[in-house]
Design a protein around this motif. Structure first.
Motif, mmCIF file in Angstrom:
data_model
loop_
_atom_site.group_PDB
_atom_site.id
_atom_site.type_symbol
_atom_site.label_atom_id
_atom_site.label_comp_id
_atom_site.label_asym_id
_atom_site.label_seq_id
_atom_site.Cartn_x
_atom_site.Cartn_y
_atom_site.Cartn_z
ATOM 1 N N LEU A 1 0.831 -1.200 0.000
ATOM 2 C CA LEU A 1 0.000 0.000 0.000
ATOM 3 C C LEU A 1 0.867 1.253 0.000
ATOM 4 C CD1 LEU A 1 -2.882 1.224 0.249
ATOM 5 C CD2 LEU A 1 -2.561 1.128 2.733
ATOM 6 N N LEU A 2 0.634 2.132 -0.989
ATOM 7 C CA LEU A 2 1.353 3.407 -1.062
ATOM 8 C C LEU A 2 0.601 4.510 -0.318
ATOM 9 C CD1 LEU A 2 2.494 3.589 -4.796
ATOM 10 C CD2 LEU A 2 3.958 3.278 -2.796
ATOM 11 N N LEU A 3 -0.701 4.598 -0.558
ATOM 12 C CA LEU A 3 -1.508 5.632 0.078
ATOM 13 C C LEU A 3 -2.977 5.308 -0.104
ATOM 14 C CD1 LEU A 3 -2.466 7.256 -2.648
ATOM 15 C CD2 LEU A 3 -0.277 8.412 -2.368
ATOM 16 N N LYS A 4 -3.812 6.043 0.626
ATOM 17 C CA LYS A 4 -5.253 5.809 0.575
ATOM 18 C C LYS A 4 -5.991 7.111 0.810
ATOM 19 C CE LYS A 4 -5.248 4.531 5.433
ATOM 20 N NZ LYS A 4 -5.474 3.460 6.433
ATOM 21 N N TYR A 5 -7.230 7.142 0.305
ATOM 22 C CA TYR A 5 -8.106 8.286 0.535
ATOM 23 C C TYR A 5 -9.497 7.761 0.843
ATOM 24 C CZ TYR A 5 -11.162 12.203 -0.224
ATOM 25 O OH TYR A 5 -12.127 13.156 -0.055
ATOM 26 N N PHE A 6 -10.111 8.319 1.880
ATOM 27 C CA PHE A 6 -11.521 8.028 2.080
ATOM 28 C C PHE A 6 -12.319 9.249 2.493
ATOM 29 C CE2 PHE A 6 -11.176 7.828 6.695
ATOM 30 C CZ PHE A 6 -9.895 7.373 6.912
ATOM 31 N N SER A 7 -11.668 10.323 2.936
ATOM 32 C CA SER A 7 -12.371 11.564 3.243
ATOM 33 C C SER A 7 -11.327 12.632 3.549
ATOM 34 C CB SER A 7 -13.321 11.386 4.429
ATOM 35 O OG SER A 7 -12.589 11.171 5.615
ATOM 36 N N GLY A 8 -11.789 13.881 3.668
ATOM 37 C CA GLY A 8 -10.897 14.948 4.097
ATOM 38 C C GLY A 8 -10.109 15.552 2.962
ATOM 39 N N ASP A 9 -8.905 15.973 3.274
ATOM 40 C CA ASP A 9 -8.035 16.635 2.315
ATOM 41 C C ASP A 9 -7.888 15.780 1.057
ATOM 42 O OD1 ASP A 9 -4.780 18.281 2.656
ATOM 43 O OD2 ASP A 9 -6.127 18.072 0.951
ATOM 44 N N THR A 10 -8.119 16.398 -0.093
ATOM 45 C CA THR A 10 -8.108 15.626 -1.341
ATOM 46 C C THR A 10 -6.706 15.325 -1.846
ATOM 47 O OG1 THR A 10 -8.311 17.670 -2.604
ATOM 48 C CG2 THR A 10 -10.356 16.506 -2.045
ATOM 49 N N LEU A 11 -5.693 15.925 -1.270
ATOM 50 C CA LEU A 11 -4.306 15.617 -1.622
ATOM 51 C C LEU A 11 -3.731 14.786 -0.477
ATOM 52 C CD1 LEU A 11 -2.000 16.073 -3.651
ATOM 53 C CD2 LEU A 11 -1.305 18.042 -2.281
ATOM 54 N N VAL A 12 -3.385 13.558 -0.789
ATOM 55 C CA VAL A 12 -2.900 12.653 0.249
ATOM 56 C C VAL A 12 -1.447 12.289 -0.007
ATOM 57 C CG1 VAL A 12 -5.149 11.719 0.812
ATOM 58 C CG2 VAL A 12 -3.841 10.659 -0.997
ATOM 59 N N GLN A 13 -0.708 12.201 1.070
ATOM 60 C CA GLN A 13 0.696 11.837 0.988
ATOM 61 C C GLN A 13 0.857 10.373 1.343
ATOM 62 O OE1 GLN A 13 2.919 14.117 -0.114
ATOM 63 N NE2 GLN A 13 1.189 15.540 -0.296
ATOM 64 N N GLY A 14 1.788 9.720 0.682
ATOM 65 C CA GLY A 14 2.020 8.321 0.955
ATOM 66 C C GLY A 14 3.477 8.035 1.244
#
Lengths: 112, 115
Positions: free
Chosen positions: B46-59
């Motif tokens: 897994l590098l990164l994930k998004y499910f809510s909040g800030d639309t730019l996610v760091q991994g």
């Protein structure tokens, strides 16, 4: 910490022979468990998943079956392998929907 | 049912150059979104994930991804690629409403890094 073990790493089996691949998870309880297959040069195909002991959902009808005899053990089986069963088999687990999966290191199955 | 498209099967990039991998999904609401990396003969990490909040996610490994609802996209980026980034990358979508926490994976993008 949680770990996932998958074995064997490689397997060469003749057509018509049985198959048993095993996956175990340590350091957690009641995980969701998954079996995926990755054919050469292709993406991942979900084969089976399980949300609890003895609970198996099949995604694709085929020559394979799965079982979950214990909370953290997931087994992929076949009574008679076909050439088309060759591929890279991956086991994965997750504690919940937003956490993503943790994958095992995979089993390369070649049916000859 | 949700679906995921990774339009680029192969991408070749020079070491030190920037990298962007495209991912488009089909889903009625906001799904859970993931990027994974697979080295040859290995499982997926897994590098990164998004499910809510800030639309730019760091991994991990210097990767980031941006969720764009209007474009149904979740593209992965890295400003400067290292030779060790050569691998296959998979975008995945999860349906928060579905039983079993299943993920649907895209077909993958293989990244080659030129010296």
């Amino acid at each position: 910490s949680q770990t996932i073990h998958q074995w064997p790493a490689t397997l060469v089996q003749p057509v018509g022979s049985p198959l048993s691949l095993e996956c175990t998870v340590e350091g957690t309880s009641n995980p969701n468990l998954y079996w995926y297959r990755q054919a050469a040069g292709r993406g991942l195909q979900l084969l089976f998943y399980s949300v609890g002991i003895g609970q198996i959902s099949s995604e694709v009808p085929q020559n394979l079956s799965a079982s979950r005899p214990q909370d953290r053990q997931f087994i992929l089986s076949s009574k008679k392998l076909l050439l088309s069963d060759s591929g890279f088999y991956l086991c994965a687990w997750t504690p919940g929907p937003s956490r993503g999966y943790t994958f095992g290191s995979g089993t390369r199955l070649t049916v000859v | 049912a949700q679906s995921v498209t990774q339009p680029d099967i192969h991408i070749t990039v020079s070491e030190g150059a920037s990298l962007e991998l495209r991912c488009n999904y089909s889903y009625g609401a906001t799904p859970y979104l993931f990027w994974y990396v697979q080295s040859p003969g290995q499982g997926l990490q897994l590098l990164l994930k998004y499910f809510s909040g800030d639309t730019l996610v760091q991994g991990i490994k210097g990767f980031e991804a941006e969720f764009k609802r209007s474009q149904s996209s979740f593209n992965l980026r890295k400003p400067s690629v290292h030779w060790s980034d050569a691998a296959e990358y998979f975008c995945a979508v999860g349906d928060p409403q579905a039983a079993g926490n299943k993920l649907t994976f895209g077909g993958g993008t293989r990244v080659l890094v030129k010296p």
